[in-house]
Write an enzyme that holds these catalytic residues in place. Sequence first.
Site, PDB file in Angstrom:
ATOM      1  N   ARG A 211       0.842  -1.189   0.000  1.00 20.82           N
ATOM      2  CA  ARG A 211       0.000   0.000   0.000  1.00 20.82           C
ATOM      3  C   ARG A 211       0.882   1.245   0.000  1.00 20.82           C
ATOM      4  NH1 ARG A 211      -3.455  -2.666  -1.640  1.00 20.82           N
ATOM      5  NH2 ARG A 211      -5.500  -3.136  -0.787  1.00 20.82           N
ATOM      6  N   HIS A 259      -0.625   0.278  -9.767  1.00 19.10           N
ATOM      7  CA  HIS A 259      -1.383  -0.646  -8.908  1.00 19.10           C
ATOM      8  C   HIS A 259      -1.934  -1.839  -9.716  1.00 19.10           C
ATOM      9  CE1 HIS A 259      -3.731  -0.850  -4.870  1.00 19.10           C
ATOM     10  NE2 HIS A 259      -3.594  -2.066  -5.386  1.00 19.10           N
TER      11      HIS A 259
HETATM   12  P1  NDP Z   1      -1.661 -11.597   4.956  1.00 15.05           P
HETATM   13  O1  NDP Z   1      -2.582 -11.091   5.990  1.00 15.05           O
HETATM   14  O2  NDP Z   1      -1.765 -13.018   4.527  1.00 15.05           O
HETATM   15  O3  NDP Z   1      -0.142 -11.358   5.412  1.00 15.05           O
HETATM   16  C1  NDP Z   1       0.261 -10.209   6.091  1.00 15.05           C
HETATM   17  C2  NDP Z   1       1.617 -10.437   6.712  1.00 15.05           C
HETATM   18  O4  NDP Z   1       2.048  -9.234   7.337  1.00 15.05           O
HETATM   19  C3  NDP Z   1       1.606 -11.507   7.797  1.00 15.05           C
HETATM   20  O5  NDP Z   1       2.780 -12.267   7.733  1.00 15.05           O
HETATM   21  C4  NDP Z   1       1.591 -10.684   9.084  1.00 15.05           C
HETATM   22  O6  NDP Z   1       2.175 -11.352  10.198  1.00 15.05           O
HETATM   23  C5  NDP Z   1       2.448  -9.515   8.669  1.00 15.05           C
HETATM   24  N1  NDP Z   1       2.205  -8.354   9.530  1.00 15.05           N
HETATM   25  C6  NDP Z   1       1.048  -7.671   9.728  1.00 15.05           C
HETATM   26  N2  NDP Z   1       1.223  -6.678  10.623  1.00 15.05           N
HETATM   27  C7  NDP Z   1       2.522  -6.754  11.012  1.00 15.05           C
HETATM   28  C8  NDP Z   1       3.300  -6.017  11.936  1.00 15.05           C
HETATM   29  N3  NDP Z   1       2.791  -5.000  12.653  1.00 15.05           N
HETATM   30  N4  NDP Z   1       4.581  -6.381  12.089  1.00 15.05           N
HETATM   31  C9  NDP Z   1       5.098  -7.415  11.403  1.00 15.05           C
HETATM   32  N5  NDP Z   1       4.421  -8.150  10.496  1.00 15.05           N
HETATM   33  C10 NDP Z   1       3.144  -7.820  10.321  1.00 15.05           C
HETATM   34  O7  NDP Z   1      -1.827 -10.622   3.685  1.00 15.05           O
HETATM   35  P2  NDP Z   1      -1.557 -10.954   2.153  1.00 15.05           P
HETATM   36  O8  NDP Z   1      -0.223 -11.575   2.038  1.00 15.05           O
HETATM   37  O9  NDP Z   1      -2.724 -11.654   1.561  1.00 15.05           O
HETATM   38  O10 NDP Z   1      -1.563  -9.468   1.536  1.00 15.05           O
HETATM   39  C11 NDP Z   1      -0.636  -8.485   1.953  1.00 15.05           C
HETATM   40  C12 NDP Z   1      -0.987  -7.115   1.372  1.00 15.05           C
HETATM   41  O11 NDP Z   1      -0.694  -7.061  -0.019  1.00 15.05           O
HETATM   42  C13 NDP Z   1      -2.469  -6.736   1.432  1.00 15.05           C
HETATM   43  O12 NDP Z   1      -2.843  -6.287   2.703  1.00 15.05           O
HETATM   44  C14 NDP Z   1      -2.553  -5.638   0.368  1.00 15.05           C
HETATM   45  O13 NDP Z   1      -2.359  -4.384   0.982  1.00 15.05           O
HETATM   46  C15 NDP Z   1      -1.397  -5.947  -0.575  1.00 15.05           C
HETATM   47  N6  NDP Z   1      -1.867  -6.296  -1.914  1.00 15.05           N
HETATM   48  C16 NDP Z   1      -1.483  -5.506  -2.977  1.00 15.05           C
HETATM   49  C17 NDP Z   1      -1.866  -5.820  -4.258  1.00 15.05           C
HETATM   50  C18 NDP Z   1      -1.393  -5.015  -5.420  1.00 15.05           C
HETATM   51  O14 NDP Z   1      -1.826  -5.242  -6.551  1.00 15.05           O
HETATM   52  N7  NDP Z   1      -0.481  -4.092  -5.239  1.00 15.05           N
HETATM   53  C19 NDP Z   1      -2.706  -6.982  -4.548  1.00 15.05           C
HETATM   54  C20 NDP Z   1      -3.035  -7.755  -3.375  1.00 15.05           C
HETATM   55  C21 NDP Z   1      -2.624  -7.411  -2.111  1.00 15.05           C
HETATM   56  P3  NDP Z   1       1.531 -12.700  10.813  1.00 15.05           P
HETATM   57  O15 NDP Z   1       1.759 -13.757   9.755  1.00 15.05           O
HETATM   58  O16 NDP Z   1       2.278 -12.952  12.037  1.00 15.05           O
HETATM   59  O17 NDP Z   1       0.068 -12.398  11.006  1.00 15.05           O
HETATM   60  C1  OXD Z   2      -5.725  -5.867  -3.134  1.00 18.36           C
HETATM   61  C2  OXD Z   2      -5.298  -4.933  -4.153  1.00 18.36           C
HETATM   62  O1  OXD Z   2      -5.618  -5.570  -1.955  1.00 18.36           O
HETATM   63  O2  OXD Z   2      -5.676  -5.082  -5.316  1.00 18.36           O
HETATM   64  O3  OXD Z   2      -6.170  -6.975  -3.493  1.00 18.36           O
HETATM   65  O4  OXD Z   2      -4.538  -4.021  -3.863  1.00 18.36           O
END
Ligand code: NDP
Ligand code: OXD
Length: 296
Positions: A211, A259
């Site tokens: 993000r 994006h």
């Molecule tokens: P998940 O919820 O599966 O993974 C998030 C990870 O971040 C987990 O490992 C979590 O830790 C870690 N995390 C969260 N908060 C913290 C913190 N404070 N400190 C350390 N680690 C932290 O999400 P996804 O992998 O499915 O997606 C990640 C992000 O990708 C989405 O939220 C979205 O914003 C972005 N995205 C962007 C897209 C694009 O086209 N640019 C498309 C799709 C997604 P833990 O495992 O311990 O919970």
């Molecule tokens: C998502 C994105 O969060 O498209 O899936 O950014």
Amino acid sequence: MWTGHLRRLLPDLDIRIGEEDAHPADIAYCVAWKPKPGSLNRYPNLKVVFSMGAGVDGIVADPTYPRHVPLSRVVDDTLSQGMTEYVVLHTLYWHRHVGDLASLQAQRKWKQFAIPRADAVRVGILGFGVLGQHAAAALKALNYQLSGWSASPKKIDGVTAFHGPDGLGPFLAQSDILVCLLPLTPETKGILNAKTFAQLPKGACIINCARGGHLIEEDLVAALDTGHLRGATLDVFQIEPLPATSPLWAHPKVVVTPHVASMTDPASFMRHVADTIRRMDQGLPPENLVDFTRGY
Ligand code: NDP
Ligand code: OXD
């Protein structure tokens, strides 16, 4: 197109688009992408909200969201595959100096320089969840040295795992290419900043495909201009669409994409929606639920 998929899967479902002529009390399921703040608390019988994105920061940040209504986010192989392609492409881009080679070609200059093997390059993935782990598996196959940073401890073969605030510094210190795949929460907002950049090795590169709110764009430009960072790939921005006046567009060390790192596949997403509705009709709970206290 989106509703067409759902109509084919659940032909008897009464589907309304937007806020068109439905009585709010008749709405049981809601599919949403960046809903207007306040728009989801007008349906008293809502059973679940389906986020069309994996990232739910926009919905979770709405103080009027009815917290008793479960929020289901996208967890889908097609989305993970798309993100992995993006991460691998841009890891190779920076590792293999693709931009530098293109600029040499443009100058008709034949200049050889050594490029390290992948097993000498350390890739650190900030946010080691569904997408981070999927990308790590592909990078591992290319022999990169991998590490991941998450909130809770993890044990994953072939990956050096770091977690929590105390793990961040040591994690950054050994990341030549830093990939951000964190959810946007109050804890992770602005995490890519001057202080974290200073903890990266000199010459490190950043790939932000999570993000725009994770990155302090001004700090990035400063770290690129001093030469501490070598380059950055950015798919997400503080303001989207990225304003034409942003210095990022023309910065020689920045790759901008609009994006598009990975997009939710309509057919696959609507299969998940239809399956969940069927599950809930049988009294089973929805899946891939967001934890509102964690914010993701
Ligand atoms: P998940 O919820 O599966 O993974 C998030 C990870 O971040 C987990 O490992 C979590 O830790 C870690 N995390 C969260 N908060 C913290 C913190 N404070 N400190 C350390 N680690 C932290 O999400 P996804 O992998 O499915 O997606 C990640 C992000 O990708 C989405 O939220 C979205 O914003 C972005 N995205 C962007 C897209 C694009 O086209 N640019 C498309 C799709 C997604 P833990 O495992 O311990 O919970
Ligand atoms: C998502 C994105 O969060 O498209 O899936 O950014």
